[in-house]
Design a protein around this motif. Structure first.
Motif, short mmCIF file in Angstrom:
data_model
loop_
_atom_site.label_atom_id
_atom_site.label_comp_id
_atom_site.label_asym_id
_atom_site.label_seq_id
_atom_site.Cartn_x
_atom_site.Cartn_y
_atom_site.Cartn_z
N LEU A 230 6.86 1.87 7.06
CA LEU A 230 5.58 2.56 6.94
C LEU A 230 5.78 4.01 6.52
O LEU A 230 5.05 4.53 5.67
N GLU A 231 6.77 4.67 7.11
CA GLU A 231 7.06 6.07 6.74
C GLU A 231 7.44 6.19 5.28
O GLU A 231 7.01 7.12 4.59
N GLN A 232 8.22 5.23 4.80
CA GLN A 232 8.62 5.25 3.39
C GLN A 232 7.42 5.04 2.48
O GLN A 232 7.28 5.68 1.44
N ASP A 236 4.65 9.37 -0.38
CA ASP A 236 3.90 10.01 -1.47
C ASP A 236 2.42 10.17 -1.12
O ASP A 236 1.60 10.49 -1.98
N GLY A 237 2.09 9.95 0.16
CA GLY A 237 0.72 10.18 0.62
C GLY A 237 -0.22 9.01 0.47
O GLY A 237 -1.38 9.09 0.85
N LYS A 238 0.26 7.91 -0.09
CA LYS A 238 -0.60 6.74 -0.24
C LYS A 238 0.24 5.47 -0.20
O LYS A 238 1.44 5.49 -0.45
N GLU A 243 3.30 -2.16 -1.57
CA GLU A 243 3.83 -1.67 -0.30
C GLU A 243 3.04 -2.24 0.88
O GLU A 243 3.61 -2.61 1.91
N ARG A 244 1.72 -2.31 0.72
CA ARG A 244 0.89 -2.86 1.79
C ARG A 244 1.22 -4.33 2.04
O ARG A 244 1.27 -4.79 3.18
#
Length: 259
Positions: A230-232, A236-238, A243-244
């Motif tokens: 999750l941190e990775q 980039d802020g989104k 990724e989700r």
């Protein structure tokens, strides 16, 4: 027989000379491309790697090339690399001048065959080919089959990609074996991804595969794995769609519930 068709059989030495001539500017550099390692030479001139060392040894004895252990782009260890000597460069340039004007028969994979001068082949080939590569694909009767060569190049690219992904997968597996990724490991992986040209989608797919294969060893650290992922994703802020999807699969795999 036309005088330009006299010589169609070229030795391994000839092809190595022509191959190394394309990398003459790297002779005094600290870091060099992999094309002038034994593996790179094998690929560039179209011969099996097991035949390369003996040919190189003979050429060193003839003072046509020199050997140097140096840094190679994309490699972690210094490797043996090979360069033309002044004598070798002179011979290679004479050879190249001769080869470029040789006429060969060119086939498009059908019954259509026409004569062309080797130096004009570039107009028919989408990818760039060195003279050494062209010579390695001319048959004994002087025919260069363009479609066959293109297919071989595509297969070689696919094989290289498979090997690169396997290397990256091994590194990624090593990083995730304890269930967490440190900032140093993330930086190293980033460099490796760039060197091997691994896309974000390929990275995520491999990561998912690794989670599935080594999941049993990570059960006790499931929340930590999810937290790091999750941190990775949020760096980039989104969070992207891919990724989700990976985060959801991690949650599902390790039965993580958000509180």
């Amino acid at each position: 027989m036309n005088k330009n068709q006299v010589r169609l059989r070229f030795t391994i030495e000839d092809r190595i000379l022509l191959h190394l001539l394309d990398f003459i500017k790297w002779r005094d550099e600290i870091e060099v491309p992999p094309n002038i390692t034994q593996h790179g030479i094998s690929y560039g001139v179209g011969i099996k790697k097991k035949h390369v060392p003996r040919s190189l040894k003979v050429m060193i004895e003839k003072n046509l090339i020199s050997e140097r252990t140096t840094h190679v782009t994309g490699k972690t260890q210094r490797m043996k690399t090979y360069f033309l000597t002044i004598k070798g460069e002179e011979k290679a340039r004479r050879l190249r001048s001769h080869v470029k004007d040789i006429k060969i028969k060119v086939s498009d994979g059908t019954t259509n065959i026409k004569e062309m001068v080797i130096k004009d082949l570039g107009d028919l080939l989408k990818d760039s080919y060195s003279l050494a590569e062209v010579l390695s694909h001319i048959s004994s009767d002087g025919i260069f089959d363009i479609e066959k060569v293109k297919k071989m190049r595509e297969e070689e690219k696919k094989e290289t990609k498979r090997n690169d992904l396997e290397i990256y997968k091994q590194a990624l597996t090593q990083v995730w074996k304890d269930g967490r990724m440190t900032s140093d490991e993330r930086d190293i992986l980033h460099i490796l991804r760039e060197c091997l040209n691994v896309s974000e989608r390929e990275h995520l797919a491999l990561e998912e595969e690794i989670f599935d294969s080594v999941g049993k060893t990570l059960d006790k650290k499931a929340m930590e794995v999810y937290k790091v992922a999750l941190e990775q994703a949020l760096e980039d802020g989104k969070i992207t769609k891919d990724e989700r999807a990976i985060l959801e699969k991690i949650k599902k795999r390790f039965k993580i519930r958000e509180e």
